[in-house]
Design a protein around this motif. Sequence first.
Motif, PDB file in Angstrom:
ATOM      1  N   LEU A 175       0.827  -1.213   0.000  1.00  0.00           N
ATOM      2  CA  LEU A 175       0.000   0.000   0.000  1.00  0.00           C
ATOM      3  C   LEU A 175       0.859   1.262   0.000  1.00  0.00           C
ATOM      4  CD1 LEU A 175      -2.813  -0.996   2.537  1.00  0.00           C
ATOM      5  CD2 LEU A 175      -2.952  -0.946   0.043  1.00  0.00           C
ATOM      6  N   HIS A 176       1.997   1.189   0.656  1.00  0.00           N
ATOM      7  CA  HIS A 176       2.871   2.365   0.750  1.00  0.00           C
ATOM      8  C   HIS A 176       3.429   2.751  -0.616  1.00  0.00           C
ATOM      9  CE1 HIS A 176       6.545   4.664   2.037  1.00  0.00           C
ATOM     10  NE2 HIS A 176       5.617   5.219   2.796  1.00  0.00           N
ATOM     11  N   ARG A 177       3.458   1.815  -1.534  1.00  0.00           N
ATOM     12  CA  ARG A 177       3.988   2.091  -2.868  1.00  0.00           C
ATOM     13  C   ARG A 177       2.972   2.772  -3.788  1.00  0.00           C
ATOM     14  NH1 ARG A 177       8.511  -1.388  -4.252  1.00  0.00           N
ATOM     15  NH2 ARG A 177       9.154  -2.529  -2.389  1.00  0.00           N
ATOM     16  N   LEU A 178       1.719   2.862  -3.364  1.00  0.00           N
ATOM     17  CA  LEU A 178       0.689   3.449  -4.212  1.00  0.00           C
ATOM     18  C   LEU A 178       0.863   4.957  -4.305  1.00  0.00           C
ATOM     19  CD1 LEU A 178      -2.497   1.505  -3.058  1.00  0.00           C
ATOM     20  CD2 LEU A 178      -1.148   1.152  -5.128  1.00  0.00           C
ATOM     21  N   LYS A 183       2.400  11.700  -6.166  1.00  0.00           N
ATOM     22  CA  LYS A 183       1.537  12.068  -5.046  1.00  0.00           C
ATOM     23  C   LYS A 183       1.203  10.790  -4.283  1.00  0.00           C
ATOM     24  CE  LYS A 183      -1.580  14.110  -2.449  1.00  0.00           C
ATOM     25  NZ  LYS A 183      -1.197  14.980  -1.311  1.00  0.00           N
ATOM     26  N   GLN A 184       1.602  10.749  -2.980  1.00  0.00           N
ATOM     27  CA  GLN A 184       1.381   9.560  -2.168  1.00  0.00           C
ATOM     28  C   GLN A 184      -0.107   9.355  -1.932  1.00  0.00           C
ATOM     29  OE1 GLN A 184       4.497   8.304  -1.186  1.00  0.00           O
ATOM     30  NE2 GLN A 184       3.515   6.364  -0.649  1.00  0.00           N
ATOM     31  N   LEU A 185      -0.562   8.074  -2.020  1.00  0.00           N
ATOM     32  CA  LEU A 185      -1.952   7.726  -1.766  1.00  0.00           C
ATOM     33  C   LEU A 185      -2.033   6.770  -0.572  1.00  0.00           C
ATOM     34  CD1 LEU A 185      -3.165   7.046  -5.442  1.00  0.00           C
ATOM     35  CD2 LEU A 185      -3.290   9.194  -4.157  1.00  0.00           C
ATOM     36  N   PHE A 262     -12.135  -4.933   0.330  1.00  0.00           N
ATOM     37  CA  PHE A 262     -11.113  -3.920   0.578  1.00  0.00           C
ATOM     38  C   PHE A 262     -10.315  -3.610  -0.686  1.00  0.00           C
ATOM     39  CE2 PHE A 262      -6.683  -2.871   1.680  1.00  0.00           C
ATOM     40  CZ  PHE A 262      -6.907  -1.630   2.267  1.00  0.00           C
ATOM     41  N   VAL A 263      -9.855  -4.659  -1.365  1.00  0.00           N
ATOM     42  CA  VAL A 263      -9.061  -4.464  -2.583  1.00  0.00           C
ATOM     43  C   VAL A 263      -9.858  -3.706  -3.637  1.00  0.00           C
ATOM     44  CG1 VAL A 263      -7.947  -5.661  -4.505  1.00  0.00           C
ATOM     45  CG2 VAL A 263      -7.578  -6.456  -2.171  1.00  0.00           C
ATOM     46  N   ASP A 264     -11.156  -3.960  -3.709  1.00  0.00           N
ATOM     47  CA  ASP A 264     -12.013  -3.270  -4.671  1.00  0.00           C
ATOM     48  C   ASP A 264     -11.955  -1.761  -4.475  1.00  0.00           C
ATOM     49  OD1 ASP A 264     -14.018  -3.192  -6.746  1.00  0.00           O
ATOM     50  OD2 ASP A 264     -15.482  -2.725  -5.178  1.00  0.00           O
ATOM     51  N   ARG A 265     -11.695  -1.311  -3.248  1.00  0.00           N
ATOM     52  CA  ARG A 265     -11.679   0.128  -2.958  1.00  0.00           C
ATOM     53  C   ARG A 265     -10.287   0.752  -3.074  1.00  0.00           C
ATOM     54  NH1 ARG A 265     -15.993   1.973   1.414  1.00  0.00           N
ATOM     55  NH2 ARG A 265     -17.721   0.611   0.868  1.00  0.00           N
ATOM     56  N   VAL A 266      -9.270  -0.070  -3.202  1.00  0.00           N
ATOM     57  CA  VAL A 266      -7.907   0.465  -3.253  1.00  0.00           C
ATOM     58  C   VAL A 266      -7.685   1.197  -4.577  1.00  0.00           C
ATOM     59  CG1 VAL A 266      -5.462  -0.147  -3.377  1.00  0.00           C
ATOM     60  CG2 VAL A 266      -6.958  -1.277  -1.719  1.00  0.00           C
ATOM     61  N   PRO A 267      -7.297   2.477  -4.537  1.00  0.00           N
ATOM     62  CA  PRO A 267      -7.057   3.235  -5.778  1.00  0.00           C
ATOM     63  C   PRO A 267      -5.685   2.899  -6.359  1.00  0.00           C
ATOM     64  CG  PRO A 267      -6.697   4.653  -3.892  1.00  0.00           C
ATOM     65  CD  PRO A 267      -7.128   3.330  -3.340  1.00  0.00           C
ATOM     66  N   ALA A 268      -5.655   1.878  -7.204  1.00  0.00           N
ATOM     67  CA  ALA A 268      -4.369   1.402  -7.726  1.00  0.00           C
ATOM     68  C   ALA A 268      -4.299   1.423  -9.244  1.00  0.00           C
ATOM     69  CB  ALA A 268      -4.096  -0.020  -7.218  1.00  0.00           C
TER      70      ALA A 268
END
Length: 812
Positions: A175-178, A183-185, A262-268
């Motif tokens: 997640l930290h790499r997103l 711009k950090q997400l 949860f993964v469905d909501r991750v902006p990746a």
Amino acid sequence: MYELIQTVLSSDEKTILRQLISDLSASGKRYFLRNEILHAFAEYCHQYQKPAYFFHSSSLGTLIHYTHEIILEEDDIWLLLRPRIGSQEVWRLLSADTSNFDLQTPQVLLDVRDRFVNRYQSQILEINFHPFDRGIPSIDDPRNIGQGLAFLNRYLCSQVLSDRSYWLDVLFDALHRLEYDHKQLLIGDRIKTGLQLYKQIKQAIKIIGERPPEEPYEKFSEQLQTLGLEPGWGNTASRVRETLELFDRLIETPEPAILEAFVDRVPAVFRVVLVSIHGWITQDDAVGRPETLGQVVYVLEQAQSLENKLRSEIKLAGLDSLGIQPQVVILTRLIPNCEGTQCNLRLEKIERTENAWILRVPFREFNPQVTQNWISKYDIWPYLETFAIDAEKQLLAQLGGSPDLIIGNYSDGNLVAFLLARSLKVTQCNIAHSLEKPKHLFSNLYWQDLEEQYHFSAQFTADLISMNAADFILTSSYQEIVGTPDSLGQYESYKMFSMPELYHVVDGINLLSSKFNFVPPGVDENIFFPYNQKDKRDDNLMQKINDLLFDSSDDHIFGCSDDHIFGHLENPNKRPICAIAHITSVKNLSGLVECFGRSQELQKQCNLILVTNKLHLSEATNSEEAAELEKIHNLINQYNLHSQIRWVGIRLPKPELGEIYRAIADRQGIFVHFASFEAFGRPILEAMSSGLPTFATQFGGAAELINDGECKFHINPTDLEGTANQILQFLDECNTNPEHWYEISERVIQRVRNKYNWQMHTKQLLLLAKIYRFWDFVNKENREALLRYVDTLYHLVFKPRTEKILEEHMQR
């Protein structure tokens, strides 16, 4: 299989097996496929008046039904058995004493096949991807093949349970790499560990719980950023809290449904590239070519749906206020000599989108006589590497950064997707649409004889490279992967095969891999909507289509003249049987015409309506088209069908095609897809979405589109009488009970709505992209070893084959 073979060879059935082998040998052939074996066994049972059970359920009958190949050599009888879906075994019986049998390796059978075509050599390159499966979880139940996402979710959740602290750190790192344009997400630099993240999320849930549910994210963003939580959790207080609670629950009680939510909501995923190289990508009436039309329509509709879904996800994540916009690009080739289309435009906006584009990149001019024009899918291979290099630069400029997901389409598009994903280090999705190898019988064994026309050595190698390199694979049907108990799947045909004097594939693809995912496409509901939605239909278009199909003798309808229309219906009020397809032998329209011509009862009750891209022999561009056109015309004359058939032979725009389906439904007609094999069959979905009861070939993935229900709508196109009887049985039910047609019509409409729609497809596709991106992060060491092996295959085999094709093209 050992026990079954032992039972046969230690009983009286051994004598029958020897007799069957003798009968096969007497034919003069040495290589027999499943249908031939079954036919010979059925003939034997009939000749010797064996009871019905003997053919189906005796020990020998069971063995024969598992047998997919028999090869006869002087001293040996070779059996390829398929005891279950996705599994193959090689057994050898001694000709002199069939009691002597043993299990053999795939390598031995590949040598036998090479000897059969007189191209055996003792030393040959072996391709084996099996070692890269070690240590990677695989599906253990063949019934779950194609459900890779569900399997991977269960596996990951079990791992979190077994070592929560380790996986908390892994999740934190991922997640930290997103980020988006630096711009950090989601997680900022203030949070250093997974445990710290977990604690901060607990605190954030309490803070957000005190805010009004609909309060915009901007109102409390500073509080979250103080905790180290960056934008992307949601656009309102309630949305942010739900996302934070999903993360919390995932760590506390990891369950597949929670992980997926949860993964469905991750902006990746923000930038997506769809690669479709050779397909004449355009949005006018000239969309696609006959060999690529389905693929082009699929890609255009997928791009529209993706852009809409990404825009919605970005808004729900609260990122639109930061100016983040989705970008979808269809990457294809620019064709200078574009025959009046827009395929020579570098950039074209995709209709019904805000920020989706067709980006066309030209091939380098090795020989302008070739590269300035459209190039067949069989000849395109020498230009793909340089195309990928040039396209990468233009993509980065167009997108303003690296894509998050690259989706390949068909063999050539998948190879370019591999080259781009390898270079840019992004997630790669593979969509075959249709693999050529299983469509051409023995195409691998006789590849040298077919090389000048088809260049299968390059194509089959490209398929092996891209399908193994892909992070995940989308298929439209289960059968596309592993077929049925009676037939091999398209991907399964790459499991073990020989290219004599080039290489042996000992294990070409892991069919139990979690990378396979069954995600069917949808249909364009703006065009292919039900016939009973009268308010959406255009009265003028309805009248013109009715004239075109049934009534008018007008010389010009939609540009159709007498040259484009054949037949005049004596009684246009009879129930119509409709087929829409391009003229190819595989679509088998000649078979449908013959089925109709042989059945007096069908002719009594129905008219036959054909809609194709061509009508006359003079329009054929190759021998296959010419043969099929000639066959159809001859059958019409043979059965004197001129007054009972209406044949429209011109390429019509999609809105007109949609109205054709509805016009047939208005008259309570039916749709028949008579293909000898169909990987998927978009016209089937279009017809069903329009409300037409549909009969479709049982061979291939098309059979999965139809829910058989009470009536039998799966047809065997090789059984003309049986197919006619199936259709007549349905018509009899409709004649007896007028409501029956409407019941089936409503059933097929609902089936498409519930299972085959672009909203579901796109949601699943983006979920796959996110979860496999995370899985690759976890599994990066094993994946890098696999990619190095693939690189070797690319440079050792693929490139030398393409160089030979280029030499041919340079001499034109």
